[in-house]
Design a protein around this motif. Structure first.
Motif, PDB file in Angstrom:
ATOM      1  N   VAL A 104       0.834  -1.199   0.000  1.00 31.07           N
ATOM      2  CA  VAL A 104       0.000   0.000   0.000  1.00 31.07           C
ATOM      3  C   VAL A 104       0.868   1.247   0.000  1.00 31.07           C
ATOM      4  CG1 VAL A 104      -1.620   1.371   1.369  1.00 31.07           C
ATOM      5  CG2 VAL A 104      -2.003  -1.078   1.066  1.00 31.07           C
ATOM      6  N   ARG A 105       0.526   2.144  -0.893  1.00 29.81           N
ATOM      7  CA  ARG A 105       1.129   3.473  -0.913  1.00 29.81           C
ATOM      8  C   ARG A 105      -0.018   4.476  -0.932  1.00 29.81           C
ATOM      9  NH1 ARG A 105       2.074   7.183  -4.926  1.00 29.81           N
ATOM     10  NH2 ARG A 105       3.800   8.645  -4.599  1.00 29.81           N
ATOM     11  N   PHE A 106       0.089   5.520  -0.099  1.00 31.52           N
ATOM     12  CA  PHE A 106      -0.976   6.509  -0.067  1.00 31.52           C
ATOM     13  C   PHE A 106      -0.385   7.905   0.024  1.00 31.52           C
ATOM     14  CE2 PHE A 106      -3.949   9.358   2.042  1.00 31.52           C
ATOM     15  CZ  PHE A 106      -5.059   9.224   1.210  1.00 31.52           C
ATOM     16  N   ALA A 107      -0.969   8.807  -0.783  1.00 32.92           N
ATOM     17  CA  ALA A 107      -0.546  10.204  -0.775  1.00 32.92           C
ATOM     18  C   ALA A 107      -1.775  11.075  -0.966  1.00 32.92           C
ATOM     19  CB  ALA A 107       0.464  10.471  -1.887  1.00 32.92           C
ATOM     20  N   TYR A 108      -1.950  12.072  -0.099  1.00 27.74           N
ATOM     21  CA  TYR A 108      -3.046  13.028  -0.281  1.00 27.74           C
ATOM     22  C   TYR A 108      -2.799  13.870  -1.528  1.00 27.74           C
ATOM     23  CZ  TYR A 108      -4.656  11.857   4.423  1.00 27.74           C
ATOM     24  OH  TYR A 108      -5.119  11.195   5.523  1.00 27.74           O
ATOM     25  N   HIS A 109      -1.531  14.213  -1.759  1.00 24.57           N
ATOM     26  CA  HIS A 109      -1.096  14.879  -2.982  1.00 24.57           C
ATOM     27  C   HIS A 109       0.188  14.187  -3.418  1.00 24.57           C
ATOM     28  CE1 HIS A 109      -4.069  17.993  -2.245  1.00 24.57           C
ATOM     29  NE2 HIS A 109      -3.597  18.119  -1.017  1.00 24.57           N
ATOM     30  N   GLU A 110       0.529  14.366  -4.675  1.00 27.68           N
ATOM     31  CA  GLU A 110       1.703  13.671  -5.206  1.00 27.68           C
ATOM     32  C   GLU A 110       2.967  13.975  -4.411  1.00 27.68           C
ATOM     33  OE1 GLU A 110       2.089  11.329  -7.418  1.00 27.68           O
ATOM     34  OE2 GLU A 110      -0.076  11.226  -7.675  1.00 27.68           O
ATOM     35  N   ASP A 111       3.057  15.193  -3.871  1.00 30.94           N
ATOM     36  CA  ASP A 111       4.264  15.578  -3.140  1.00 30.94           C
ATOM     37  C   ASP A 111       4.127  15.361  -1.637  1.00 30.94           C
ATOM     38  OD1 ASP A 111       2.308  17.466  -2.848  1.00 30.94           O
ATOM     39  OD2 ASP A 111       3.659  19.196  -2.965  1.00 30.94           O
ATOM     40  N   ARG A 112       3.073  14.643  -1.228  1.00 27.73           N
ATOM     41  CA  ARG A 112       2.848  14.430   0.203  1.00 27.73           C
ATOM     42  C   ARG A 112       2.492  12.968   0.443  1.00 27.73           C
ATOM     43  NH1 ARG A 112      -2.198  16.655   3.687  1.00 27.73           N
ATOM     44  NH2 ARG A 112      -1.531  15.941   5.743  1.00 27.73           N
ATOM     45  N   VAL A 113       3.500  12.111   0.381  1.00 29.04           N
ATOM     46  CA  VAL A 113       3.307  10.673   0.580  1.00 29.04           C
ATOM     47  C   VAL A 113       3.237  10.388   2.081  1.00 29.04           C
ATOM     48  CG1 VAL A 113       4.236   8.374   0.181  1.00 29.04           C
ATOM     49  CG2 VAL A 113       4.513  10.150  -1.564  1.00 29.04           C
ATOM     50  N   ILE A 114       2.168   9.755   2.518  1.00 33.39           N
ATOM     51  CA  ILE A 114       1.974   9.451   3.936  1.00 33.39           C
ATOM     52  C   ILE A 114       2.398   8.029   4.256  1.00 33.39           C
ATOM     53  CG2 ILE A 114       0.327   9.423   5.841  1.00 33.39           C
ATOM     54  CD1 ILE A 114       0.821  12.176   4.626  1.00 33.39           C
ATOM     55  N   LEU A 115       1.980   7.075   3.428  1.00 32.55           N
ATOM     56  CA  LEU A 115       2.351   5.666   3.621  1.00 32.55           C
ATOM     57  C   LEU A 115       3.127   5.188   2.403  1.00 32.55           C
ATOM     58  CD1 LEU A 115      -1.008   4.178   5.021  1.00 32.55           C
ATOM     59  CD2 LEU A 115       0.970   4.957   6.315  1.00 32.55           C
ATOM     60  N   PRO A 116       4.425   5.008   2.519  1.00 26.99           N
ATOM     61  CA  PRO A 116       5.209   4.491   1.387  1.00 26.99           C
ATOM     62  C   PRO A 116       5.415   2.974   1.523  1.00 26.99           C
ATOM     63  CG  PRO A 116       6.665   5.506   3.008  1.00 26.99           C
ATOM     64  CD  PRO A 116       5.286   5.522   3.606  1.00 26.99           C
ATOM     65  N   ASP A 117       4.909   2.204   0.563  1.00 29.72           N
ATOM     66  CA  ASP A 117       5.144   0.747   0.528  1.00 29.72           C
ATOM     67  C   ASP A 117       4.819   0.107   1.878  1.00 29.72           C
ATOM     68  OD1 ASP A 117       6.059   1.071  -2.099  1.00 29.72           O
ATOM     69  OD2 ASP A 117       8.040   1.615  -1.367  1.00 29.72           O
ATOM     70  N   PHE A 118       3.567   0.195   2.285  1.00 38.21           N
ATOM     71  CA  PHE A 118       3.162  -0.270   3.614  1.00 38.21           C
ATOM     72  C   PHE A 118       2.660  -1.712   3.540  1.00 38.21           C
ATOM     73  CE2 PHE A 118       0.365  -0.524   7.312  1.00 38.21           C
ATOM     74  CZ  PHE A 118       1.131   0.085   8.282  1.00 38.21           C
ATOM     75  N   GLU A 119       3.151  -2.550   4.461  1.00 33.23           N
ATOM     76  CA  GLU A 119       2.739  -3.954   4.558  1.00 33.23           C
ATOM     77  C   GLU A 119       2.297  -4.226   5.999  1.00 33.23           C
ATOM     78  OE1 GLU A 119       2.642  -6.524   2.425  1.00 33.23           O
ATOM     79  OE2 GLU A 119       3.475  -5.571   0.630  1.00 33.23           O
ATOM     80  N   LEU A 120       1.141  -4.912   6.149  1.00 29.21           N
ATOM     81  CA  LEU A 120       0.654  -5.210   7.500  1.00 29.21           C
ATOM     82  C   LEU A 120      -0.402  -6.308   7.417  1.00 29.21           C
ATOM     83  CD1 LEU A 120       0.501  -4.541  10.558  1.00 29.21           C
ATOM     84  CD2 LEU A 120      -1.282  -2.860   9.975  1.00 29.21           C
ATOM     85  N   HIS A 121      -0.341  -7.222   8.384  1.00 32.70           N
ATOM     86  CA  HIS A 121      -1.388  -8.236   8.524  1.00 32.70           C
ATOM     87  C   HIS A 121      -1.910  -8.188   9.956  1.00 32.70           C
ATOM     88  CE1 HIS A 121      -3.678 -11.934   8.379  1.00 32.70           C
ATOM     89  NE2 HIS A 121      -2.976 -12.411   9.405  1.00 32.70           N
ATOM     90  N   ILE A 122      -3.225  -8.083  10.101  1.00 34.26           N
ATOM     91  CA  ILE A 122      -3.867  -8.100  11.417  1.00 34.26           C
ATOM     92  C   ILE A 122      -4.846  -9.260  11.424  1.00 34.26           C
ATOM     93  CG2 ILE A 122      -5.317  -6.831  13.053  1.00 34.26           C
ATOM     94  CD1 ILE A 122      -4.349  -4.242  11.817  1.00 34.26           C
ATOM     95  N   PRO A 123      -4.587 -10.285  12.227  1.00 32.86           N
ATOM     96  CA  PRO A 123      -5.503 -11.439  12.276  1.00 32.86           C
ATOM     97  C   PRO A 123      -6.869 -11.040  12.840  1.00 32.86           C
ATOM     98  CG  PRO A 123      -3.380 -11.936  13.306  1.00 32.86           C
ATOM     99  CD  PRO A 123      -3.431 -10.460  13.109  1.00 32.86           C
ATOM    100  N   ALA A 124      -7.875 -11.811  12.515  1.00 34.03           N
ATOM    101  CA  ALA A 124      -9.213 -11.551  13.025  1.00 34.03           C
ATOM    102  C   ALA A 124      -9.230 -11.674  14.541  1.00 34.03           C
ATOM    103  CB  ALA A 124     -10.213 -12.533  12.406  1.00 34.03           C
ATOM    104  N   GLY A 125      -9.899 -10.728  15.189  1.00 31.78           N
ATOM    105  CA  GLY A 125     -10.053 -10.774  16.636  1.00 31.78           C
ATOM    106  C   GLY A 125      -8.925 -10.134  17.417  1.00 31.78           C
ATOM    107  N   GLN A 126      -7.912  -9.607  16.755  1.00 32.05           N
ATOM    108  CA  GLN A 126      -6.759  -9.018  17.453  1.00 32.05           C
ATOM    109  C   GLN A 126      -6.981  -7.517  17.672  1.00 32.05           C
ATOM    110  OE1 GLN A 126      -2.663  -8.402  15.591  1.00 32.05           O
ATOM    111  NE2 GLN A 126      -2.258 -10.154  16.929  1.00 32.05           N
ATOM    112  N   THR A 127      -6.610  -7.058  18.877  1.00 32.86           N
ATOM    113  CA  THR A 127      -6.658  -5.630  19.184  1.00 32.86           C
ATOM    114  C   THR A 127      -5.265  -5.051  18.993  1.00 32.86           C
ATOM    115  OG1 THR A 127      -8.469  -5.868  20.768  1.00 32.86           O
ATOM    116  CG2 THR A 127      -7.120  -3.893  20.943  1.00 32.86           C
ATOM    117  N   VAL A 128      -5.163  -4.086  18.058  1.00 33.56           N
ATOM    118  CA  VAL A 128      -3.875  -3.495  17.712  1.00 33.56           C
ATOM    119  C   VAL A 128      -3.899  -2.023  18.105  1.00 33.56           C
ATOM    120  CG1 VAL A 128      -2.308  -2.912  15.824  1.00 33.56           C
ATOM    121  CG2 VAL A 128      -3.532  -5.095  15.803  1.00 33.56           C
ATOM    122  N   ALA A 129      -2.873  -1.604  18.833  1.00 37.84           N
ATOM    123  CA  ALA A 129      -2.727  -0.197  19.193  1.00 37.84           C
ATOM    124  C   ALA A 129      -1.695   0.440  18.273  1.00 37.84           C
ATOM    125  CB  ALA A 129      -2.307  -0.061  20.635  1.00 37.84           C
ATOM    126  N   LEU A 130      -2.043   1.606  17.721  1.00 33.10           N
ATOM    127  CA  LEU A 130      -1.106   2.356  16.884  1.00 33.10           C
ATOM    128  C   LEU A 130      -0.564   3.521  17.684  1.00 33.10           C
ATOM    129  CD1 LEU A 130      -3.036   2.542  13.478  1.00 33.10           C
ATOM    130  CD2 LEU A 130      -1.304   0.893  14.176  1.00 33.10           C
TER     131      LEU A 130
END
Length: 602
Positions: free
Chosen positions: A367-393
């Motif tokens: 996953v890559r996400f940018a609100y604008h082309e010059d403002r990348v927020i998530l570059p090449d993001f990888e994550l797996h969250i199993p069902a039922g797991q509570t994750v704190a960020l």
């Protein structure tokens, strides 16, 4: 229309291509609104045409009465021709009045049906637009579309169009009748037409520019007022009243100046019409009087010609008033069509996948996400969250935590890559299944006007009172609800002003519990609470997070303690991943944050 187009809708310096595109867009909207009403519109046109024709007949009947009826009485003592003329004149007036009454009622129904449809479209479409639109388009501007702009269109429909149609038909009928009665008088009027066309064209171009400016400044005035009233707490806190008054005064003055310029255009146009009309009447009188003296023209015909000439110019002023309303309504329709043309940046799937019973497993794949082309927020993001797991960020402001949560809730779509729920791309999940499977509770526990029960039931429309009570009990909200004056039937007032911040948050938890999502997102849900309120909410939080996948974004590490797993984020990347105990026992960023938090408690 793109979002950038909406952001720039208040410009006045459109290129020719942009103006053409805007007019085409407005025409499409206008056509779609009038299409269901075309039968009634045709009937209304026939009524107003008949009524106008009957009104036009008046001077011709008077001419006939003078030139034929009076000689019949004087020379033959025959009053019948004059009586017939009088009866015809009265009959035409009465029938014309009845027809105009029918037209007024019918046009009112058409106007209200038109506005009803348009008002509903704006409301429905604004709700369907993505979060990106609402974060860029101020509330004041969207309110202006629903109020000020609709009022401009209503004014045009209620009176402006009637004036235009009647005025245009009146001028055509007068010209035709006068051409039949006295072609020379008609020729005199025709000589004034080129001057009228030049004057009208000048008025059209100048007033269009002037009235577009008034709409721009009017919208800015509404935006300033709404923003000030919405943020009144901040205004009071920072004593910004005087500064805001100065800014509002400057905006108000600009609006006044724009209106003055628009009125100044009429100040030139209206007197010019009067002067031209009087000159033409004087010429008709002069030429006709000489012809009457020579016996070449009957007195009755001259009187009718003078009446027709005077009436020929009267509609011009009405049509000028129409153009005033038209310019305002046209600018309003352009802005409304801009909103309605805006397409959601998060569109519904073309072939939706049903996901009736989601388990709650989440995956971020490249996953890559940018609100604008010059403002990348998530570059090449990888994550797996199993069902039922509570994750704190956890992480500093701007690390990408809230962006991650918005991607899971599908408030935004990733620029690249895929976010999956139980292996299905979120972009393919049926919208109803997605909203049922994923619920987000934010820092602002927003309550709508209505009862406590109504606000909890937002999580499950049609829920019974027993289900609402059970949800409130599950998160510990039932105690304070039952202590309210009318319990679950208590009106919370605007934005929940009758209950405290902690109680509002508990109500939002009850709402989420009633929805029973597979995935629950808490975005700083306890950040604005004091310690007693946080403890109250914490108990409900434990119940709320049980047996479901949860993503908890929190700066307070007391909230993080209930998580199965902690992700520390920096610059859109995960820099630490583990259980709370593992990370506290290490020497990483989370351990440093936890130590600072413990020291602050001491």
């Amino acid at each position: 229309m793109t979002l950038a187009g909406v952001e720039g809708e208040d410009r006045q310096d459109y290129t020719r291509e942009e103006s053409r595109a805007i007019r085409a867009r407005s025409s499409r909207l206008l056509g779609s609104l009038l299409r269901p009403l075309r039968g009634r519109v045709v009937v209304a046109m026939l009524i107003v045409a008949t009524s106008t024709a009957l009104q036009t007949a008046g001077p011709a009947l008077i001419a006939f009465g003078i030139d034929a009826g009076l000689p019949a009485i004087l020379n033959h003592q025959d009053a019948m021709p004059l009586a017939v003329v009088v009866l015809l004149y009265l009959g035409a007036a009465i029938v014309g009045a009845v027809l105009m009454w029918h037209y007024t009622m019918l046009s009112a129904r058409i106007s209200q049906a038109f506005l009803f449809d348009l008002r509903g479209r704006i409301y429905r479409h604004a709700q369907l637009l993505s979060l990106e639109f609402h974060e860029s388009y101020t509330s004041g501007r969207i309110i202006a579309r629903q109020t000020n702009d609709l009022d401009s269109i209503r004014e045009l429909l209620d009176s402006g169009i009637q004036g235009l149609i009647r005025g245009a038909l009146y001028m055509v009928f007068i010209a035709a009748t006068l051409l039949f009665l006295d072609p020379i008088s008609a020729l005199v009027i025709a000589c004034s037409v080129p001057v009228l066309l030049v004057l009208t064209r000048w008025f059209q171009v100048t007033s269009q520019r002037a009235f577009r400016a008034t709409r721009v400044h009017s919208a800015r005035l509404i935006v300033k007022f709404v923003e000030t009233m919405t943020g009144i707490r901040a205004v009071k806190a920072f004593r910004a009243e005087q500064r805001n008054a100065g800014e509002f005064g400057a905006t108000n003055e600009s609006y006044r100046d724009a209106n003055a310029k628009a009125i100044g255009v009429f100040g030139i146009f209206d007197p010019s019409l009067v002067v031209i009309g009087n000159i033409v009447v004087a010429v008709v009188l002069l030429v006709g009087g000489l012809r009457v003296a020579d016996g070449g023209l009957a007195v009755g015909v001259l009187l009718a010609a003078l009446m027709y000439t005077r009436r020929f110019f009267d509609p011009m002023e009405e049509m000028a008033q129409f153009y005033n309303s038209y310019q305002s309504a046209s600018a309003a329709l352009e802005k409304i069509s801009g909103v309605l043309e805006e397409s959601p940046s998060v569109p519904d799937p073309v072939r939706p996948v049903d996901l009736w019973t989601a388990k709650g497993a989440l995956d971020f794949d490249d996953v890559r996400f940018a609100y604008h082309e010059d403002r990348v927020i998530l570059p090449d993001f990888e994550l797996h969250i199993p069902a039922g797991q509570t994750v704190a960020l956890v992480g500093s402001t701007g690390a990408g935590k809230s962006t991650l949560a918005k991607l899971v809730a599908r408030f935004y779509d990733p620029t690249d890559g895929v976010v999956r729920l139980d292996g299905v791309d979120l972009r393919d999940v049926h919208p109803k299944d997605l909203r049922r499977a994923i619920v987000m509770v934010t820092q602002e526990a927003y309550l709508f006007s209505g009862t406590v029960a109504d606000n909890i039931a937002l999580g499950k429309p049609g829920a019974t009172l027993d289900e609402i009570r059970a949800a409130a009990h599950a998160v510990g909200a039932d105690t304070f609800i039952e202590a309210l004056p009318q319990g679950y039937d208590t009106d919370v007032n605007k934005r929940g002003g009758r209950v405290s911040a902690g109680q509002r948050q508990l109500l939002s938890f009850a709402r989420a519990f009633l929805a029973d999502p597979a995935v629950l997102i808490l975005d700083e849900a306890t950040a604005s609470l004091d310690i007693p309120s946080e403890r109250l909410v914490q108990e409900g939080l434990t119940t709320l997070l049980a047996d479901r996948t949860a993503i908890v974004i929190a700066h307070r590490l007391s909230t993080v303690a209930i998580a199965d797993r902690v992700l520390v984020m920096e610059h859109g990347r995960i820099v630490e991943d583990g259980t709370p105990a593992e990370l506290i026992g290490g020497d990483g960023r989370f351990a440093t944050l936890h130590k600072a938090w413990r020291d602050s408690l001491v």
